[in-house]
Write an enzyme that holds these catalytic residues in place. Structure first.
Site, PDB file in Angstrom:
ATOM      1  N   ASP A   1     -23.928 -15.547  59.186  1.00  0.00           N
ATOM      2  CA  ASP A   1     -23.068 -15.305  58.023  1.00  0.00           C
ATOM      3  C   ASP A   1     -23.139 -16.452  57.007  1.00  0.00           C
ATOM      4  O   ASP A   1     -23.468 -17.589  57.359  1.00  0.00           O
ATOM      5  CB  ASP A   1     -21.600 -15.191  58.465  1.00  0.00           C
ATOM      6  CG  ASP A   1     -21.302 -13.859  59.149  1.00  0.00           C
ATOM      7  OD1 ASP A   1     -22.249 -13.141  59.509  1.00  0.00           O
ATOM      8  OD2 ASP A   1     -20.107 -13.561  59.326  1.00  0.00           O
TER       9      ASP A   1
ATOM     10  N   HIS B   1     -23.604 -18.855  61.956  1.00  0.00           N
ATOM     11  CA  HIS B   1     -23.623 -19.103  60.501  1.00  0.00           C
ATOM     12  C   HIS B   1     -24.911 -19.820  60.106  1.00  0.00           C
ATOM     13  O   HIS B   1     -25.346 -20.738  60.811  1.00  0.00           O
ATOM     14  CB  HIS B   1     -22.424 -19.964  60.089  1.00  0.00           C
ATOM     15  CG  HIS B   1     -21.112 -19.276  60.312  1.00  0.00           C
ATOM     16  ND1 HIS B   1     -20.445 -19.334  61.514  1.00  0.00           N
ATOM     17  CD2 HIS B   1     -20.354 -18.500  59.492  1.00  0.00           C
ATOM     18  CE1 HIS B   1     -19.326 -18.623  61.423  1.00  0.00           C
ATOM     19  NE2 HIS B   1     -19.247 -18.110  60.213  1.00  0.00           N
TER      20      HIS B   1
END
Ligand code: ZN
Length: 267
Positions: free
Chosen positions: A74, A219
């Site tokens: 992400d 991430h």
């Protein structure tokens, strides 16, 4: 009828019945207070824990019985981490999934293009990634979604089918907005904690929790590049070592596609 609509209907019915039966009194005020408190509690749970599905269906896992894991990244694309991460995934022949922030796609279109060209799944992670996105409704919420669809389409030629809300919260308006944009909401079943913990703790957590169809939240934005690369390489080696294939969400969700089409038309 959705659980959210059902809850609203039950709350309103109880309120109306109490009004009819009891007339204005202290008891009515008490009943109303309890119903409103219960209603707010249900709303709060629905916002904080989208997996409960009060407002929309959030897919948090692939099909059980398939020895597959989806690594999802992400908050990119990121000028420090995305390209080295793509190189690492290519080295190990792994397909992953990237939930991109629309503003960053506009800032770094070539990175988004590189992700698409490498054959990874691309998803929508809102345009600004405001923490308060989940308090938006109507046009502002819709804009966060559609601006990102447009930015990704401009950069990559692809229009995403997957959406992941910032911070993983939902709200009562999100289902309608996603349906209009042709998006399915994707969560995770393993939150890696990669931003707060050392790599060995993150690795231990993921290895402990992995099961068939796991979707791992990682991430590539806002993390240290060396730590990320070390973590992902070890994950690939260890997960493959215990028999898991690492697949993109497009690939993992292939088996669920029929069910999701049904959800889209029924929502
Ligand atoms: Zn995010």
């Amino acid at each position: 009828m959705s659980p959210f609509a059902l809850t609203s209907l039950v709350a309103l019915t109880v309120l109306a019945s109490a009004s009819l039966l009891m007339g204005p009194s202290v008891w009515l005020a008490a009943v109303c207070g309890v119903v409103v408190a219960a209603y707010l509690a249900v709303m709060g749970l629905g916002v904080a824990n989208p997996r409960m599905g009060f407002f929309l269906r959030m897919v948090c896992r692939g099909a059980p019985g398939e020895k597959q894991v989806a690594l999802t990244f992400d908050d990119g694309p990121d000028p420090q981490t995305t390209l080295p991460l793509l190189d690492l995934l290519e080295k190990h022949k792994v397909k992953a999934s990237f939930f991109l922030v629309g503003k960053k796609v506009d800032d770094f279109p070539s990175l988004a293009q590189a992700i698409a060209q490498a054959g990874h799944t691309i998803g929508n992670h809102t345009f600004h990634h405001y923490w308060w996105t989940n308090f938006l409704w109507g046009k502002p919420l819709s804009k966060e979604v559609t601006l990102t669809q447009d930015a990704i389409a401009r950069a990559t030629g692809q229009t995403p089918h997957w959406y992941r809300p910032p911070v993983g919260l939902s709200n009562p308006h999100l289902g309608r907005v996603l349906k209009k944009a042709g998006l399915t909401c994707i969560g995770w079943d393993i939150r890696s904690g990669d931003r707060k913990n050392p790599a060995n703790a993150v690795m231990g957590r993921i290895m402990d929790k992995t099961r068939d169809g796991s979707i791992v939240l990682l991430h590539d934005g806002g993390v240290d590049v060396d730590q990320l690369l070390e973590l992902v390489e070890q994950l690939i080696i260890r997960l493959r070592g215990i028999g898991y294939s690492l697949v993109s969400l497009d690939n993992m969700m292939h088996n669920l596609a029929g069910e999701m089409d049904y959800q889209r038309s029924a929502a």
